[in-house]
Write a protein that holds these residues in place. Structure first.
Motif, PDB file in Angstrom:
ATOM      1  N   GLY A  79     -24.103  35.186   6.498  1.00 48.43           N
ATOM      2  CA  GLY A  79     -22.778  35.727   6.217  1.00 48.43           C
ATOM      3  C   GLY A  79     -21.636  34.728   6.278  1.00 48.43           C
ATOM      4  N   ARG A  80     -21.927  33.493   6.615  1.00 51.46           N
ATOM      5  CA  ARG A  80     -20.896  32.462   6.768  1.00 51.46           C
ATOM      6  C   ARG A  80     -20.829  31.585   5.527  1.00 51.46           C
ATOM      7  N   GLU A  81     -19.702  31.574   4.873  1.00 49.79           N
ATOM      8  CA  GLU A  81     -19.492  30.720   3.699  1.00 49.79           C
ATOM      9  C   GLU A  81     -19.479  29.267   4.154  1.00 49.79           C
ATOM     10  N   ILE A  82     -20.352  28.437   3.554  1.00 50.37           N
ATOM     11  CA  ILE A  82     -20.485  27.067   4.050  1.00 50.37           C
ATOM     12  C   ILE A  82     -19.709  26.048   3.223  1.00 50.37           C
ATOM     13  N   GLY A  83     -19.112  26.504   2.106  1.00 47.57           N
ATOM     14  CA  GLY A  83     -18.431  25.566   1.219  1.00 47.57           C
ATOM     15  C   GLY A  83     -17.271  24.829   1.859  1.00 47.57           C
ATOM     16  N   GLY A  84     -16.592  25.470   2.808  1.00 48.22           N
ATOM     17  CA  GLY A  84     -15.430  24.836   3.425  1.00 48.22           C
ATOM     18  C   GLY A  84     -15.702  24.187   4.762  1.00 48.22           C
ATOM     19  N   LEU A  85     -16.973  24.099   5.153  1.00 48.37           N
ATOM     20  CA  LEU A  85     -17.293  23.528   6.459  1.00 48.37           C
ATOM     21  C   LEU A  85     -17.154  22.007   6.437  1.00 48.37           C
ATOM     22  N   SER A  86     -16.775  21.457   7.571  1.00 45.95           N
ATOM     23  CA  SER A  86     -16.698  20.000   7.719  1.00 45.95           C
ATOM     24  C   SER A  86     -18.110  19.425   7.809  1.00 45.95           C
ATOM     25  N   GLN A  87     -18.227  18.104   7.686  1.00 50.49           N
ATOM     26  CA  GLN A  87     -19.533  17.466   7.809  1.00 50.49           C
ATOM     27  C   GLN A  87     -20.143  17.713   9.185  1.00 50.49           C
ATOM     28  N   ARG A  88     -19.321  17.716  10.213  1.00 49.28           N
ATOM     29  CA  ARG A  88     -19.823  18.001  11.561  1.00 49.28           C
ATOM     30  C   ARG A  88     -20.337  19.435  11.656  1.00 49.28           C
ATOM     31  N   GLU A  89     -19.607  20.371  11.079  1.00 48.71           N
ATOM     32  CA  GLU A  89     -20.040  21.777  11.105  1.00 48.71           C
ATOM     33  C   GLU A  89     -21.321  21.976  10.298  1.00 48.71           C
ATOM     34  N   LEU A  90     -21.440  21.290   9.170  1.00 45.43           N
ATOM     35  CA  LEU A  90     -22.662  21.375   8.377  1.00 45.43           C
ATOM     36  C   LEU A  90     -23.849  20.789   9.132  1.00 45.43           C
ATOM     37  N   SER A  91     -23.614  19.670   9.823  1.00 46.22           N
ATOM     38  CA  SER A  91     -24.675  19.055  10.618  1.00 46.22           C
ATOM     39  C   SER A  91     -25.142  19.993  11.721  1.00 46.22           C
TER      40      SER A  91
ATOM     41  N   MET B  62     -30.742  41.954   7.542  1.00 48.07           N
ATOM     42  CA  MET B  62     -29.563  41.106   7.325  1.00 48.07           C
ATOM     43  C   MET B  62     -29.919  39.944   6.402  1.00 48.07           C
ATOM     44  N   ALA B  63     -29.016  39.642   5.475  1.00 50.74           N
ATOM     45  CA  ALA B  63     -29.233  38.510   4.579  1.00 50.74           C
ATOM     46  C   ALA B  63     -29.081  37.200   5.355  1.00 50.74           C
ATOM     47  N   VAL B  64     -30.113  36.369   5.273  1.00 52.77           N
ATOM     48  CA  VAL B  64     -30.032  35.030   5.868  1.00 52.77           C
ATOM     49  C   VAL B  64     -29.292  34.090   4.921  1.00 52.77           C
ATOM     50  N   ILE B  65     -29.603  34.209   3.634  1.00 53.33           N
ATOM     51  CA  ILE B  65     -28.976  33.359   2.617  1.00 53.33           C
ATOM     52  C   ILE B  65     -28.464  34.226   1.475  1.00 53.33           C
TER      53      ILE B  65
END
Length: 233
Positions: free
Chosen positions: A69-81, A1-4
């Motif tokens: 597999g999760r696109e991180i561009g639309g994540l909130s700052q809390r989700e990124l943290s 599985m692709a990690v990144i």
């Protein structure tokens, strides 16, 4: 599985609305689980910038980054943290240990943020330090450790929470050759024994000899992507 998965990633740095630096130019890269690889290139090639966007420490100007597999561009700052805390580990040139904490307390820090019980944290770190040959450092504070010892503790902190990926930005830059080689061998051992995925940035030939894959950047673009047929012994 692709990690990144980095897909057509570009990163511009702006000043007063004008582009001053194009650090990355359309970089596409996939990192599979269990890889032990390096991003190589001269100073200014974009190595650190690529690690920062892969590790969700910085945003891209265009393109996309997916973590497991999760696109991180639309994540909130809390989700990124939360993503950085739970799925990513970091090793920096400057070690970034907390000086008032012991080696064990530094290594436990991310797990404490995750809310893991103290007994679980202590057991996990004790086992990890034993496996890494660092049991004697458990109660030592950073100012009483050598640079190599501090960087080993930084690796232990990164791996203790069992992240999907560890990114290490020039981890041997402040170490002598023998200490740097020992550190890379340790990370390689952890990769083999625990299946931890490592992406290192470096222009050190010694480091590049130790990895299974080298992606070379020049002026923010991928110049080559070299994989070894068999792992380095």
């Amino acid at each position: 599985m692709a990690v990144i998965e980095a897909i057509g990633v570009s990163k511009d740095y702006l000043e007063r609305g004008q582009v001053t630096t194009r650090a990355l130019r359309g970089v596409s890269l996939t990192v599979e689980g269990g890889e032990f690889m390096a991003i190589a290139g001269p100073s200014g090639s974009g190595k650190t910038t690529l690690l920062n966007v892969i590790g969700a420490l910085d945003t891209v100007t265009s393109g996309s980054i997916r973590v497991e597999g999760r696109e991180i561009g639309g994540l909130s700052q809390r989700e990124l943290s939360d993503l950085r805390r739970d799925r990513l580990g970091f090793v920096f040139q400057a070690y970034n240990l907390v000086p008032v904490l012991t080696a064990a307390e530094n290594a436990e820090y991310v797990m404490e943020l995750q809310g893991r019980p103290a007994a679980v944290r202590r057991r996990r770190v004790a086992e990890l330090f034993e496996a890494m040959g660092m049991r004697q450092l458990l109660d030592t504070r950073p100012l009483k450790m050598s640079g190599g010892q501090q960087q080993r503790v930084a690796v232990a902190r990164a791996i203790a929470s069992e992240p999907a990926l560890i990114v290490a930005d020039e981890p041997t830059a402040n170490l002598d050759q023998a200490t740097g080689r020992s550190l890379v061998e340790l990370m390689r051992l952890l990769n083999r024994q625990r299946g931890t995925t490592f992406v290192l940035s470096s222009h050190d030939p010694m480091v590049l000899e130790q990895v299974d894959r080298v992606v070379r950047l020049v002026d923010g673009t991928v110049q080559s992507d070299e994989r070894r047929a068999t792992p380095v012994a």
